[in-house]
Design a protein around this motif. Structure first.
Motif, PDB file in Angstrom:
ATOM      1  N   SER A   4      -4.055  41.111-102.172  1.00 45.45           N
ATOM      2  CA  SER A   4      -3.850  40.923-100.896  1.00 45.45           C
ATOM      3  C   SER A   4      -2.762  39.621-100.805  1.00 45.45           C
ATOM      4  O   SER A   4      -2.867  38.784-101.679  1.00 45.45           O
ATOM      5  CB  SER A   4      -4.840  40.771 -99.916  1.00 45.45           C
ATOM      6  N   SER A   5      -1.965  39.616 -99.616  1.00 44.96           N
ATOM      7  CA  SER A   5      -0.962  38.677 -99.417  1.00 44.96           C
ATOM      8  C   SER A   5      -1.643  37.206 -98.923  1.00 44.96           C
ATOM      9  O   SER A   5      -2.548  37.575 -98.105  1.00 44.96           O
ATOM     10  CB  SER A   5      -0.127  38.948 -98.561  1.00 44.96           C
ATOM     11  N   ASP A   6      -1.438  36.294 -99.404  1.00 42.03           N
ATOM     12  CA  ASP A   6      -1.793  34.868 -98.952  1.00 42.03           C
ATOM     13  C   ASP A   6      -0.576  34.200 -98.397  1.00 42.03           C
ATOM     14  O   ASP A   6       0.305  33.908 -99.202  1.00 42.03           O
ATOM     15  CB  ASP A   6      -2.308  33.840-100.021  1.00 42.03           C
ATOM     16  N   ALA A  16      -2.474  31.486-103.353  1.00 43.11           N
ATOM     17  CA  ALA A  16      -3.425  32.511-103.878  1.00 43.11           C
ATOM     18  C   ALA A  16      -2.818  34.007-103.969  1.00 43.11           C
ATOM     19  O   ALA A  16      -1.688  33.875-103.520  1.00 43.11           O
ATOM     20  CB  ALA A  16      -4.676  32.528-103.411  1.00 43.11           C
ATOM     21  N   GLY A  17      -3.885  34.838-103.934  1.00 47.27           N
ATOM     22  CA  GLY A  17      -3.172  36.489-103.710  1.00 47.27           C
ATOM     23  C   GLY A  17      -2.116  36.538-104.503  1.00 47.27           C
ATOM     24  O   GLY A  17      -1.579  36.039-105.639  1.00 47.27           O
ATOM     25  N   GLN A  74      -3.046  32.838 -93.606  1.00 47.52           N
ATOM     26  CA  GLN A  74      -3.638  31.929 -94.452  1.00 47.52           C
ATOM     27  C   GLN A  74      -2.795  30.591 -94.826  1.00 47.52           C
ATOM     28  O   GLN A  74      -1.616  30.880 -94.901  1.00 47.52           O
ATOM     29  CB  GLN A  74      -4.244  32.676 -95.990  1.00 47.52           C
ATOM     30  N   MET A  91      -8.050  40.186-104.175  1.00 46.31           N
ATOM     31  CA  MET A  91      -8.739  40.637-103.004  1.00 46.31           C
ATOM     32  C   MET A  91      -8.542  42.225-102.480  1.00 46.31           C
ATOM     33  O   MET A  91      -7.245  42.525-102.102  1.00 46.31           O
ATOM     34  CB  MET A  91      -8.383  39.837-102.023  1.00 46.31           C
ATOM     35  N   VAL A 141     -12.761  39.168-106.005  1.00 43.87           N
ATOM     36  CA  VAL A 141     -12.592  38.174-105.130  1.00 43.87           C
ATOM     37  C   VAL A 141     -13.587  38.345-103.858  1.00 43.87           C
ATOM     38  O   VAL A 141     -13.750  39.655-103.277  1.00 43.87           O
ATOM     39  CB  VAL A 141     -11.181  38.137-104.639  1.00 43.87           C
ATOM     40  N   VAL A 161     -14.997  35.214-101.840  1.00 35.91           N
ATOM     41  CA  VAL A 161     -15.127  34.303-100.930  1.00 35.91           C
ATOM     42  C   VAL A 161     -13.910  33.475-101.198  1.00 35.91           C
ATOM     43  O   VAL A 161     -13.885  32.863-102.361  1.00 35.91           O
ATOM     44  CB  VAL A 161     -16.393  33.393-101.002  1.00 35.91           C
ATOM     45  N   ALA A 162     -13.047  32.700-100.363  1.00 38.34           N
ATOM     46  CA  ALA A 162     -11.963  31.992-100.471  1.00 38.34           C
ATOM     47  C   ALA A 162     -12.487  30.483-100.982  1.00 38.34           C
ATOM     48  O   ALA A 162     -13.601  30.137-100.369  1.00 38.34           O
ATOM     49  CB  ALA A 162     -10.925  31.866 -99.530  1.00 38.34           C
ATOM     50  N   THR A 163     -11.888  29.784-101.480  1.00 37.58           N
ATOM     51  CA  THR A 163     -12.270  28.223-101.903  1.00 37.58           C
ATOM     52  C   THR A 163     -12.396  27.690-100.700  1.00 37.58           C
ATOM     53  O   THR A 163     -13.177  26.876-100.420  1.00 37.58           O
ATOM     54  CB  THR A 163     -10.893  27.582-102.457  1.00 37.58           C
ATOM     55  N   LEU A 191     -13.699  37.106 -98.237  1.00 38.66           N
ATOM     56  CA  LEU A 191     -12.474  38.007 -98.303  1.00 38.66           C
ATOM     57  C   LEU A 191     -12.836  39.446 -98.711  1.00 38.66           C
ATOM     58  O   LEU A 191     -12.121  40.372 -98.830  1.00 38.66           O
ATOM     59  CB  LEU A 191     -11.743  37.384 -99.288  1.00 38.66           C
ATOM     60  N   THR A 236      -7.988  23.389-105.950  1.00 33.32           N
ATOM     61  CA  THR A 236      -8.138  24.661-107.002  1.00 33.32           C
ATOM     62  C   THR A 236      -7.695  25.885-106.092  1.00 33.32           C
ATOM     63  O   THR A 236      -7.866  27.083-106.909  1.00 33.32           O
ATOM     64  CB  THR A 236      -9.748  24.484-107.237  1.00 33.32           C
ATOM     65  N   HIS A 237      -7.291  25.842-105.164  1.00 33.95           N
ATOM     66  CA  HIS A 237      -6.812  27.158-104.356  1.00 33.95           C
ATOM     67  C   HIS A 237      -5.984  27.954-105.274  1.00 33.95           C
ATOM     68  O   HIS A 237      -4.834  27.282-105.637  1.00 33.95           O
ATOM     69  CB  HIS A 237      -6.369  26.827-102.873  1.00 33.95           C
ATOM     70  N   GLY A 238      -6.299  29.197-105.303  1.00 35.51           N
ATOM     71  CA  GLY A 238      -5.348  30.063-106.225  1.00 35.51           C
ATOM     72  C   GLY A 238      -5.591  29.860-107.922  1.00 35.51           C
ATOM     73  O   GLY A 238      -5.182  30.738-108.491  1.00 35.51           O
ATOM     74  N   CYS A 282      -6.809  33.492-109.083  1.00 31.87           N
ATOM     75  CA  CYS A 282      -5.802  34.539-109.060  1.00 31.87           C
ATOM     76  C   CYS A 282      -4.765  34.285-110.316  1.00 31.87           C
ATOM     77  O   CYS A 282      -4.638  35.071-110.848  1.00 31.87           O
ATOM     78  CB  CYS A 282      -5.006  34.515-107.667  1.00 31.87           C
TER      79      CYS A 282
HETATM   80  C1  LIG Z   1      -5.322  36.837-100.578  1.00 29.33           C
HETATM   81  C2  LIG Z   1      -6.115  35.849-101.349  1.00 29.33           C
HETATM   82  N1  LIG Z   1      -6.537  36.432-102.504  1.00 29.33           N
HETATM   83  C3  LIG Z   1      -7.481  35.671-103.037  1.00 29.33           C
HETATM   84  C4  LIG Z   1      -8.024  34.407-102.688  1.00 29.33           C
HETATM   85  C5  LIG Z   1      -8.838  33.527-103.588  1.00 29.33           C
HETATM   86  O1  LIG Z   1      -8.472  32.454-103.763  1.00 29.33           O
HETATM   87  P1  LIG Z   1      -9.223  30.988-103.715  1.00 29.33           P
HETATM   88  O2  LIG Z   1     -10.593  31.312-103.824  1.00 29.33           O
HETATM   89  O3  LIG Z   1      -8.591  30.159-104.762  1.00 29.33           O
HETATM   90  O4  LIG Z   1      -9.071  30.510-102.350  1.00 29.33           O
HETATM   91  C6  LIG Z   1      -7.481  34.032-101.238  1.00 29.33           C
HETATM   92  N2  LIG Z   1      -7.771  32.824-100.812  1.00 29.33           N
HETATM   93  N3  LIG Z   1      -6.415  34.997-100.707  1.00 29.33           N
END
Ligand SMILES: Cc1ncc(COP(=O)(O)O)c(N)n1
Length: 275
Positions: A21-23, A28-29, A54, A90, A116, A118-120, A125, A217-219, A222
């Protein structure tokens, strides 16, 4: 503009596909996946399952595309490209998980599954009722890359000891996966290291590295799973792809991007040796 720029040398780069999925924030994503693949010399394609609204503070909306749109994207890519590896991120809903499982059964490319959930930022998700549907995906996985929280939620084992790690890995083997990388980033070792453990049916290999001290750590998940898929598309064996994937992710964590007002994200522009 030089003539060289107008007429690039024709070549066939390895091709990898992300189904995720797109972030909108880009950390991320799908965005992290394609940046990672590009940095690692792999031409990346994408099947977009959902669109999240996001940023570095959190997720404010999710729109999941119709199954038919997921299927036609996959078919368009599979009909035209020689897919060297597929990475899953995701998938959001049980319906999307089922659609993707069906697509995969028409492919013989290696499949890296980042489950995936739960997001950081703490935002969920994956719908709770989608977890069971993942069995059809694990059955086709070359590698599953859960963090400790995902492993605990899926398998009931917190992988913080060699025995629990083995039991968590066995849960995935029972469902047909070939290998599991139990990521250690969420496990406190007490000695400033992170241990990521690759378990196959006959071998266990632990990659121990100094912990990169950052909350940006976001991303990272992925990035790691797409780096591994990129390695497999380039022809690396699984252990090499994992080792190089960890190295790229550590570089991206060590040079975090100070973007946005919330917790920043990993930096795909980080220096990375020979790429
Ligand atoms: C579209 C999408 N895919 C995956 C993640 C997980 O990434 P993270 O756990 O680093 O937030 C996210 N936040 N959004």
């Amino acid at each position: 503009m030089s003539d060289d720029m107008l007429s690039p040398t024709p070549e066939t780069p390895p091709y990898a596909l992300t189904i995720a999925s797109s972030d909108s924030g880009g950390g991320a994503g799908i965005q992290a996946d394609l940046k990672t693949m590009t940095r690692l010399g792999v031409y990346g394609g994408s099947v977009i399952v959902g669109v999240t609204s996001q940023n570095t503070r959190g997720v404010t909306g999710t729109h999941v595309l119709p199954s038919e749109t997921v299927r036609t994207q996959f078919d368009a890519v599979a009909d035209d490209f020689d897919i060297g590896a597929i990475k899953l991120g995701m998938l959001a809903t049980a319906k999307a998980v089922e659609t993707v499982a069906e697509c995969l059964s028409d492919s013989d490319a290696p499949i890296v599954v980042d489950p995936v959930m739960v997001a950081t930022s703490g935002d969920r998700l994956l719908d709770e009722d989608a977890i069971d549907a993942y069995d059809d995906i694990f059955a086709q996985a070359t590698l599953v890359t859960p963090n400790a929280d995902e492993a605990a939620e899926l398998t009931g084992h917190v992988p913080d000891s060699p025995e629990a790690t083995r039991e968590a890995a066995d849960w995935f083997f029972e469902r047909g996966a070939d290998a599991v990388l139990l990521k250690g980033g969420h496990v406190e070792t007490g000695d400033g290291t992170v241990a990521d453990t690759l378990v196959t049916r006959d071998e266990t290999t632990t990659f121990t590295n100094p912990r990169v001290d950052t909350d940006r750590t976001h991303g990272s998940g992925c990035t790691l799973s797409s780096a591994i898929a990129a390695g497999l598309a380039r022809g690396d064996d699984l252990e090499t792809a994992v080792e190089r994937g960890i190295a790229f992710t550590r570089a991206a964590l060590a040079a975090p991007a100070d973007v946005g007002q919330g917790a920043g994200s990993v930096n795909h522009l980080a220096d990375f040796g020979d790429g």
